[in-house]
Every structure is written in structure tokens, then in C-alpha cells.
Design an enzyme around this catalytic site. Structure first.
Site, PDB file in Angstrom:
ATOM      1  N   GLY A 200     -10.856  -5.145   1.544  1.00 58.45           N
ATOM      2  CA  GLY A 200     -10.627  -6.231   2.499  1.00 58.45           C
ATOM      3  C   GLY A 200      -9.296  -5.911   3.117  1.00 58.45           C
ATOM      4  N   GLY A 202      -5.400  -7.028   4.385  1.00 58.04           N
ATOM      5  CA  GLY A 202      -4.346  -7.647   3.746  1.00 58.04           C
ATOM      6  C   GLY A 202      -4.422  -9.256   4.162  1.00 58.04           C
ATOM      7  N   GLY A 206      -5.822 -10.222   0.893  1.00 54.96           N
ATOM      8  CA  GLY A 206      -4.156 -10.242   0.317  1.00 54.96           C
ATOM      9  C   GLY A 206      -3.849 -11.785   0.413  1.00 54.96           C
ATOM     10  N   GLU A 244       7.091  -3.209  -5.229  1.00 54.24           N
ATOM     11  CA  GLU A 244       7.612  -1.691  -5.062  1.00 54.24           C
ATOM     12  C   GLU A 244       7.367  -1.375  -3.683  1.00 54.24           C
ATOM     13  OE1 GLU A 244       8.189   1.634  -4.589  1.00 54.24           O
ATOM     14  OE2 GLU A 244       6.032   2.003  -5.270  1.00 54.24           O
ATOM     15  N   CYS A 278       7.307   6.877  -0.841  1.00 56.42           N
ATOM     16  CA  CYS A 278       8.402   5.925  -0.654  1.00 56.42           C
ATOM     17  C   CYS A 278       9.455   6.529  -1.590  1.00 56.42           C
ATOM     18  CB  CYS A 278       8.097   4.420  -1.624  1.00 56.42           C
ATOM     19  SG  CYS A 278       7.095   4.693  -3.111  1.00 56.42           S
TER      20      CYS A 278
HETATM   21  P1  NDP Z   1       1.324  -2.406   4.341  1.00 55.06           P
HETATM   22  O1  NDP Z   1       2.392  -2.778   3.414  1.00 55.06           O
HETATM   23  O2  NDP Z   1       1.026  -3.156   5.252  1.00 55.06           O
HETATM   24  O3  NDP Z   1       0.210  -2.118   3.363  1.00 55.06           O
HETATM   25  C1  NDP Z   1      -0.009  -2.197   2.007  1.00 55.06           C
HETATM   26  C2  NDP Z   1      -1.023  -3.103   1.552  1.00 55.06           C
HETATM   27  O4  NDP Z   1      -0.686  -4.310   1.662  1.00 55.06           O
HETATM   28  C3  NDP Z   1      -2.475  -2.848   2.146  1.00 55.06           C
HETATM   29  O5  NDP Z   1      -3.438  -3.163   1.199  1.00 55.06           O
HETATM   30  C4  NDP Z   1      -2.422  -3.954   3.055  1.00 55.06           C
HETATM   31  O6  NDP Z   1      -3.747  -4.249   3.481  1.00 55.06           O
HETATM   32  C5  NDP Z   1      -1.845  -4.924   2.375  1.00 55.06           C
HETATM   33  N1  NDP Z   1      -1.332  -6.285   3.038  1.00 55.06           N
HETATM   34  C6  NDP Z   1      -0.940  -6.138   4.408  1.00 55.06           C
HETATM   35  N2  NDP Z   1      -0.577  -7.475   4.926  1.00 55.06           N
HETATM   36  C7  NDP Z   1      -0.788  -8.344   4.088  1.00 55.06           C
HETATM   37  C8  NDP Z   1      -0.650  -9.530   3.772  1.00 55.06           C
HETATM   38  N3  NDP Z   1       0.021 -10.410   4.493  1.00 55.06           N
HETATM   39  N4  NDP Z   1      -0.746 -10.006   2.568  1.00 55.06           N
HETATM   40  C9  NDP Z   1      -1.025  -9.374   1.534  1.00 55.06           C
HETATM   41  N5  NDP Z   1      -1.486  -8.195   1.508  1.00 55.06           N
HETATM   42  C10 NDP Z   1      -1.197  -7.464   2.676  1.00 55.06           C
HETATM   43  O7  NDP Z   1       1.556  -0.954   4.630  1.00 55.06           O
HETATM   44  P2  NDP Z   1       0.877   0.038   5.745  1.00 55.06           P
HETATM   45  O8  NDP Z   1      -0.137   0.378   5.566  1.00 55.06           O
HETATM   46  O9  NDP Z   1       0.815  -0.908   7.172  1.00 55.06           O
HETATM   47  O10 NDP Z   1       1.976   1.158   6.212  1.00 55.06           O
HETATM   48  C11 NDP Z   1       3.162   0.782   7.203  1.00 55.06           C
HETATM   49  C12 NDP Z   1       4.299   1.473   6.485  1.00 55.06           C
HETATM   50  O11 NDP Z   1       4.660   1.032   5.041  1.00 55.06           O
HETATM   51  C13 NDP Z   1       4.130   2.883   6.284  1.00 55.06           C
HETATM   52  O12 NDP Z   1       4.551   3.759   7.310  1.00 55.06           O
HETATM   53  C14 NDP Z   1       5.459   3.041   5.398  1.00 55.06           C
HETATM   54  O13 NDP Z   1       6.597   3.052   5.962  1.00 55.06           O
HETATM   55  C15 NDP Z   1       5.349   1.922   4.415  1.00 55.06           C
HETATM   56  N6  NDP Z   1       4.696   2.152   3.339  1.00 55.06           N
HETATM   57  C16 NDP Z   1       5.136   2.247   2.009  1.00 55.06           C
HETATM   58  C17 NDP Z   1       4.390   2.367   0.839  1.00 55.06           C
HETATM   59  C18 NDP Z   1       5.147   2.621  -0.196  1.00 55.06           C
HETATM   60  O14 NDP Z   1       4.564   3.168  -1.291  1.00 55.06           O
HETATM   61  N7  NDP Z   1       6.490   2.061  -0.618  1.00 55.06           N
HETATM   62  C19 NDP Z   1       3.038   2.592   0.847  1.00 55.06           C
HETATM   63  C20 NDP Z   1       2.450   2.308   2.253  1.00 55.06           C
HETATM   64  C21 NDP Z   1       3.375   1.981   3.362  1.00 55.06           C
HETATM   65  P3  NDP Z   1      -4.273  -3.682   4.844  1.00 55.06           P
HETATM   66  O15 NDP Z   1      -4.382  -2.463   4.388  1.00 55.06           O
HETATM   67  O16 NDP Z   1      -5.607  -4.326   5.072  1.00 55.06           O
HETATM   68  O17 NDP Z   1      -3.268  -4.092   5.813  1.00 55.06           O
END
Ligand code: NDP
Length: 471
Positions: A200, A202, A206, A244, A278
Site C-alpha cells: 500500500g 506510504g 504507512g 535508517e 544509503c
Molecule cells: P521514501 O522515503 O518516500 O519511501 C520509503 C518507504 O516509506 C516506502 O515504503 C514509502 O511508501 C514509505 N512512506 C512514504 N511516505 C510515508 C509516510 N508519510 N508515512 C509512512 N510511510 C511512508 O523514499 P522514495 O521511494 O520516495 O525515494 C526518494 C529518495 O529517498 C531516494 O531518491 C533516496 O534519496 C532516498 N531513499 C533512501 C533510502 C535508504 O535506504 N536510506 C531508501 C529509499 C530511498 P511509498 O512507496 O508508498 O511512498
């Protein structure tokens, strides 16, 4: 076409209440390869209720029973290695080297958690007091797309080790991988409700997890911006959080470094997981008097790297996960040039020979200063910035001049000197030369890279509360 129609609640695959669909792609071809039916807030609530029912029995399990569950999970994941590798290759497009690491890693996290449980003192006597480390309560995990199977397994392993139940919300972009790993985990035969996985968005699933009064603990991996949102939401109900988040890791090349050894390590660290990591070391700090020599060695080494699909065993770099991520990386490659950095290798557009797929040219910028946005912001693609320094103190100052503090790297030949520099760095982990990953060492960040630690005893304690019984 793969249709993923079910989520996993209370030990069974069930049709979600949510009816919205999300398209799934092969990033190496840009073709639509499937659809996932997404859960909604009601599905999240059903999963939380199942986890809440499972918690009292889980809380009372002995370390030996938890170890048994962890071993069953390890074996179940290992038994499905081919299906997991296939799902990851098709939906994520990682190079063979990352695939070869990822699936054994996913099984291995259960083994590591079992060893941590075996060594951990859940009860101890301090003065006149018995201190009992108890599970914090029902946990939730929110995971990203850059290592879907690994994150699901590592967060589940910690929950089981601590004696709690969990609801996991993975990235919907990884639904085929999630389905494959959920089928594997189901075969381990955990008690009903201990593991629940809800696909689902975020902002829907989330948010339902972060706002629920029945969730005591959130373990999140993802962007710093989302981590901040989760931290705010968690404050309302005093949830414990492990975050993280992002990184902008420095790699300090000391002036005594042997470039034959260091250059391959630099590129591995910078372009790990196709740069979508990351922990990537994306700022290379080079002594000014060796800058030209290092630059020419880097240019030659990067030109030999291959960005191609998983099916190519010689691929070094896979595609970006989505069109959005590809555009984002392109925009940073443009930005670097606008900011006045010099393109040493790579650049905008697709690599030669790739006329489709979200492939990026492995890119190195020289003439970079640490105030440029390409030095300060997480790009999450194969883009390395090379920055000059004049002495060790300046290298340390540049390395620490960042909002992030996840993983740093020091390369050189004098072990004492490398350790001295490592002690000055504001980072949760510092890797010296080619030091292998240590799966039980604490992992997490200083500053905006997060809160808390994962893995080993530190990761376990993030899911526990000490209870003191005096007398
Ligand atoms: P996000 O942080 O948005 O997504 C990570 C997870 O959080 C997904 O499952 C997402 O769901 C969920 N999420 C998003 N918004 C919420 C919320 N308000 N409440 C709870 N959960 C939420 O990363 P992105 O995929 O948008 O990537 C964007 C950038 O983030 C990348 O370009 C990178 O720079 C960074 N990133 C860093 C990571 C790491 O390992 N540290 C991993 C991934 C990204 P949904 O997919 O539905 O939005």
C-alpha cells in the site's frame, strides 16, 4: 503479466479491502510486467489487530523458541533462493554481483539474529534488582525499494529475536519481490499473526501504522524527509523509532594510499547497488597533490564499467528503479555541470548500447567543492563527486561538513593512521579499506542519517524495554 491480488494477514494470503491498483515495471526494459492490488487503512488496521492478538504468546516465548523460529525462517528463505533471485532480477534489475549477495544475505540475517539471541542476556542482576529485557510491544516496519527482500527479512528477524509480532509495509514498487519473499516466509510456519505484510501507499498504509495506538515500535528505512514525517507522527503515541535514513558518505583517500588497491574499492563503495544505496560513498576526498593522478586513474576505471541488464553477467551497474528515479539522477548530473563541476566520466542520457531501460551512465565529477548541492544532497544513483583537500585536518572537516552521518570510508596503508582518522568522523560506521561487512556490528546513522541502530545486540535492544524488579 503478474497480478498480485493478495496481502498477508494473520498467517494467510487474503484479498485486501483496498481496490486501487499500481503498475509494476521491468526497469531494464521499461515494460509493464504486472499489477498489484494495494491495501488501505482498513487493511492496515486488520493487520495490526492480528499482530496484537499474536503478541501475548510471542512475548512469552523463550530464547530457544525464538531461535527455532529464526532457523525455520532462514531455511525457508534459502529454499526459495531461485525464486527470490528471479523476482529481484526482473523487478529491480540489479547486477549479478548484487543478486549473488542479496539472497544469501536475506537468509543470513535470520542466522545472525539467532546467534544474537543465543548470546544475549535477557535477564540480569544489577545491584538488588532483576533487570528483564522485554519486547517493546507490537512493531511495524516500513521499507523501501532498494533492497526489498533484505529489509523485510532483517526487520522481521529482529522482531522475532525480541519476541514480538510485526506488520510490514514494503514499497509498492517491489510487489513482485515482496510476494516471492512472503511465500517463502509463510512456509516457515510462524504462529498466526506474528508476521503481517500489507502492500500500500506510504501516505495510506504507512500513515495508518505510524498513527496507530496499538503499534509501539516503528522501524523505518528510507528517505530523510519521510523519516522526519514518521518521527512527528510517532511522537503522538510515544512510539519507539528506529530510523535508517539517507547518507552522503565521504571516502577519505589518505596520501599514502596504494591506488591499485584503492581505486576498485572507491568505485565499489560509490556505485554499490547501482548507486541506489544509503551507504554509498559518494564524496571522494583526495589529497590535492595526488588529484591529477587519482582523476586519470578514475577516468580509466569508470570507462571500463558496464551498465546493463541483470541477464548480462558482466554488468556492474543496473537500471534505476523507476522513470522518476532516472529523471532525478539526470537532474543532478545537469545540476553538477550548472554548479561548475567538471564531468570526468559519464554524463546525461543512457549509456552507449542501451536504447531502453532506466540506465544511467556511471558519472564522476571533478573540481567539486563541498558546498555544491551535488556534494550535499543524496542523489541515489551512480554519481561520484571528487573533492580536493590539503591536509588530514581539512579532510576530516570536509567529511564531517554534512547533514548526514551514516557510513564513511578511509583508504590508506597505515592502520593506526586510518583508525585515528576514523575516530574523528561523525558517522555510524567507518569502513577501513576493503573491510568486509560485519552483520552483527551496529548499523545506523549520526545526525540526519537516522536514530538508533540495527543488527546485533544494539539492533535487538531497539525492540526491547528494560523492566527493573527491585528486591
Ligand atoms: P521514501 O522515503 O518516500 O519511501 C520509503 C518507504 O516509506 C516506502 O515504503 C514509502 O511508501 C514509505 N512512506 C512514504 N511516505 C510515508 C509516510 N508519510 N508515512 C509512512 N510511510 C511512508 O523514499 P522514495 O521511494 O520516495 O525515494 C526518494 C529518495 O529517498 C531516494 O531518491 C533516496 O534519496 C532516498 N531513499 C533512501 C533510502 C535508504 O535506504 N536510506 C531508501 C529509499 C530511498 P511509498 O512507496 O508508498 O511512498
Amino acid at each position: 503479466m503478474k497480478a498480485i491480488e493478495q496481502i498477508y494477514i494473520d498467517g494467510a494470503f487474503v484479498t485486501p479491502h483496498g481496490a486501487e491498483r499500481f503498475d509494476l515495471f521491468n526497469p531494464a526494459t521499461e515494460e509493464k510486467i504486472g499489477e498489484v492490488r494495494l491495501g488501505d487503512a482498513e487493511d492496515a488496521r486488520a493487520a495490526i489487530a492480528a499482530a496484537k492478538r499474536a503478541f501475548p504468546a510471542m512475548r512469552r516465548t523463550s530464547p530457544a523458541e525464538r531461535i527455532e523460529m529464526l532457523h525455520a525462517l532462514r531455511d525457508a528463505v534459502a529454499a526459495k533462493a531461485d525464486a527470490l533471485t528471479e523476482a529481484m532480477a526482473t523487478e529491480y534489475g540489479a547486477p549479478q554481483s548484487f543478486l549473488a549477495f542479496s539472497v544469501p544475505y536475506a537468509a543470513g540475517v535470520f542466522e545472525m539474529a539467532a546467534r544474537t539471541v543465543a548470546d544475549y542476556a535477557f535477564t540480569r542482576r544489577i545491584g538488588n534488582t532483576d533487570v528483564i529485557m522485554e519486547p517493546v510491544g507490537v512493531a511495524a516496519a516500513i521499507t523501501p525499494w532498494n533492497s526489498d527482500i533484505g529489509f523485510i527479512c532483517s526487520k522481521l528477524a529482529t522482531a522475532i529475536a525480541a519476541g514480538t509480532s510485526i506488520v510490514i509495509k514494503p514499497s509498492e514498487m517491489s510487489a513482485i519481490q515482496t510476494q516471492a519473499v512472503t511465500e517463502a516466509l509463510h512456509a516457515a510456519g510462524l504462529p498466526r499473526g506474528v508476521l503481517n505484510i500489507v502492500n500500500g501507499y506510504g501516505h495510506v498504509v504507512g500513515t495508518a501504522l505510524t498513527q496507530s495506538p496499538d503499534i509501539a515500535k516503528i522501524s523505518f528505512t528510507g528517505s530523510t524527509a519521510t523519516g522526519r514525517t514518521i518521527l512527528r507522527a510517532a511522537a503522538e503515541t510515544f512510539k519507539r523509532v528506529t530510523l535508517e535514513l539517507g547518507g552522503k558518505g565521504p571516502q577519505i583517500l589518505l596520501d599514502d594510499a596504494d591506488l591499485d588497491q584503492a581505486i576498485p574499492h572507491i568505485l565499489t563503495s560509490a556505485f554499490r547497488n547501482s548507486g541506489q544505496a544509503c551507504i554509498a560513498g559518494t564524496r571522494l576526498l583526495v589529497p590535492a597533490h595526488r588529484y591529477e593522478e587519482v582523476s586519470s586513474r578514475l577516468a580509466a576505471a569508470v570507462s571500463a564499467l558496464k551498465a546493463s541488464p541483470s541477464s548480462d553477467p558482466t554488468s556492474d551497474i543496473g537500471p534505476m528503479v523507476s522513470a522518476k528515479q532516472w529523471e532525478r539522477v539526470q537532474s543532478y548530473i545537469r545540476l553538477g555541470q550548472e554548479e561548475g563541476a567538471t564531468l570526468l566520466a559519464g554524463g546525461e542520457g543512457r549509456p552507449e548500447g542501451q536504447d531502453r531501460g532506466w540506465f544511467v551512465r556511471p558519472t564522476v565529477f571533478t573540481g567539486v567543492t563541498n558546498d555544491m548541492r551535488i556534494s550535499r544532497e543524496e542523489i541515489f544513483g551512480p554519481v561520484l563527486s571528487v573533492i580536493a583537500y590539503h591536509d588530514e585536518a581539512e579532510a576530516i572537516a570536509i567529511a564531517n561538513d554534512t547533514d548526514y552521518g551514516l557510513q564513511s570510508y578511509v583508504l590508506g596503508t597505515d592502520g593506526d593512521r586510518m583508525r585515528r582518522v576514523a575516530r574523528e568522523l561523525e558517522a555510524g560506521r567507518v569502513v577501513l579499506n576493503e573491510a568486509p561487512m560485519d552483520p552483527r556490528a551496529p548499523f545506523g546513522g549520526f545526525k540526519h542519517s537516522g536514530i538508533g541502530r540495527e543488527f546485533g545486540a544494539f539492533g535487538l535492544e531497539a525492540f526491547l524495554e528494560p523492566k527493573a524488579i527491585l528486591g
